[in-house]
Design an enzyme around this catalytic site. Structure first.
Site, PDB file in Angstrom:
ATOM      1  N   SER A   1      47.488  30.984  33.331  1.00  0.00           N
ATOM      2  CA  SER A   1      46.750  31.321  34.549  1.00  0.00           C
ATOM      3  C   SER A   1      46.998  32.774  34.929  1.00  0.00           C
ATOM      4  CB  SER A   1      47.233  30.411  35.681  1.00  0.00           C
ATOM      5  OG  SER A   1      46.515  30.631  36.864  1.00  0.00           O
ATOM      6  N   PRO A   2      46.024  33.437  35.563  1.00  0.00           N
ATOM      7  CA  PRO A   2      46.274  34.784  36.089  1.00  0.00           C
ATOM      8  C   PRO A   2      47.419  34.753  37.104  1.00  0.00           C
ATOM      9  CG  PRO A   2      43.926  34.266  36.129  1.00  0.00           C
ATOM     10  CD  PRO A   2      44.638  32.994  35.830  1.00  0.00           C
TER      11      PRO A   2
ATOM     12  N   ALA B   1      45.123  39.341  38.433  1.00  0.00           N
ATOM     13  CA  ALA B   1      43.904  39.802  39.097  1.00  0.00           C
ATOM     14  C   ALA B   1      43.816  41.315  38.962  1.00  0.00           C
ATOM     15  CB  ALA B   1      43.927  39.400  40.571  1.00  0.00           C
TER      16      ALA B   1
ATOM     17  N   TYR C   1      40.361  35.776  48.597  1.00  0.00           N
ATOM     18  CA  TYR C   1      39.951  37.142  48.270  1.00  0.00           C
ATOM     19  C   TYR C   1      38.434  37.295  48.485  1.00  0.00           C
ATOM     20  CZ  TYR C   1      44.725  37.386  46.712  1.00  0.00           C
ATOM     21  OH  TYR C   1      46.102  37.338  46.684  1.00  0.00           O
TER      22      TYR C   1
ATOM     23  N   ARG D   1      36.912  31.400  39.018  1.00  0.00           N
ATOM     24  CA  ARG D   1      37.990  30.663  39.697  1.00  0.00           C
ATOM     25  C   ARG D   1      37.574  30.398  41.136  1.00  0.00           C
ATOM     26  NH1 ARG D   1      44.554  31.207  39.748  1.00  0.00           N
ATOM     27  NH2 ARG D   1      44.247  29.695  38.077  1.00  0.00           N
TER      28      ARG D   1
END
Length: 361
Positions: free
Chosen positions: A22-23, A59, A185, A233
């Protein structure tokens, strides 16, 4: 049912298994240039050598104002893109698929990094290297600075920034891209009525709130061609009444697929402070399963997935097509290699330098 170690083909890319990195934010660009450093090479490289099918970057901002902190990576310049090239090449050399998560922090931008400034919290003042944040509406996140509301020209510029970042990403060898529309975000801010109070064509109805994301999906697909898979995502829930939820996620995922997206990475939360989330193993898996079944799209699950059997069960019972691991991979970058042993799967991608350590039956 599908095995955790079965390959999966997405457009022109075949991934060796269903355990993916995962990021994860690193806040390690100490010179604040946005240029990835040796840390990214070692961190991402170790995860690729450890057997992950896809290794996503943290990210990575599409413009300077889109960084969460001054220490974030970026890909808004050719210099930044070229610095990613050897990192991408090493990840690919280990047999993993190099992926990049493209993001814009919106109202959560210009904050102090999570480490190195333990006595500083909140927004970084402009006079100390911060910048003014932007958002769909002039509504602050918690105690952060109030952002400026984006006008239509500003929205158009952000679409262009995602398009340019996507093109740079493909040019330096990234084989999968992900748009970050989760965790409070910018793209999530537009989607959620908690953060989006607009009355124009980007606010109000679900179609309007999804408009920016869908424009970006279309622009990025245009930029990267037909062979590169595109992930999105989502936060499957804001965990609050009247906020974003799993059914809205499923609806927009179906729209995004029509616009050119291929796969949906389902997490949750992040849009506001003070939310109580009932943390337990696999607590976000039901959101992934709902989106998969309701929208009939491919999804991954993430969140407190910590054992090989748990990961295998999620995939084999059809809750998700793959699992994304984060903190468990920080604890054990070789989790996929260990999982193959514990689950009795035969794999051929142990690094030859490590073969002497392979478990014997």
């Amino acid at each position: 049912m599908t095995s955790l170690f079965d390959p999966i083909t997405l457009r022109g890319v075949t991934v060796r298994n269903r355990i993916w990195t995962s990021p994860m934010c690193q806040y390690s660009v100490l010179d604040e240039s946005g240029v990835p450093q040796t840390w990214q090479l070692v961190h991402l490289g170790s995860l690729a050598a450890g057997g992950s099918g896809i290794v996503f970057t943290e990210a990575t901002a599409v413009n300077p104002e889109g960084r969460i902190s001054p220490r974030d990576t970026g890909i808004w310049t050719d210099e930044q893109a070229e610095a990613w090239r050897p990192i991408v090449a090493f990840v690919a050399d280990q047999g993993a698929i190099p992926g990049i998560q493209l993001g814009h922090a919106g109202r959560k931008a210009s904050t102090w990094p999570a480490w190195g400034f333990e006595d500083r919290h909140g927004s970084v003042p402009v006079e100390e290297g911060g910048w003014a944040a932007v958002a769909p509406s002039a509504v602050a996140f918690g105690d952060l600075a109030v952002p400026a509301e984006l006008d239509l020209a500003g929205i158009d510029a952000i679409v262009d920034d995602f398009r340019s970042a996507a093109r740079r990403s493909v040019d330096v060898g990234f084989r999968i891209l992900e748009l970050h529309a989760a965790h409070g975000y910018l793209l999530h801010q537009f989607l959620s009525p908690i953060a989006n109070h607009r009355t124009d064509e980007y606010g109000g109805s679900l179609e309007n709130r999804a408009r920016l994301l869908l424009r970006i999906v279309s622009a990025v697909r245009d930029a990267i061609g037909d062979e590169v898979p595109l992930f999105v995502r989502f936060s499957g829930s804001d965990w609050t009444p009247g906020g974003w939820d799993e059914q809205q996620t499923a609806t927009v995922a179906a729209w995004a697929q029509e616009a050119g997206a291929d796969f949906f990475d389902i997490s949750s939360g992040g849009i506001q402070t003070g939310v109580r989330i009932p943390l337990e193993p696999g607590y976000q898996v039901p959101f992934a399963e709902h989106v998969r079944r309701s929208a009939e799209v491919d999804v991954s699950a993430v969140g407190l997935i910590t054992t090989p059997q748990q990961a295998a069960d999620i995939v084999e019972n059809g809750s998700a097509d793959a699992v994304m691991l984060a903190r468990e991979l920080l604890r054990d970058p070789h989790f996929p290699l260990r999982a193959a042993h514990e689950l009795g799967a035969t794999i051929d991608y142990w690094p030859p330098q490590y073969l002497r350590a392979r478990w014997r039956s």
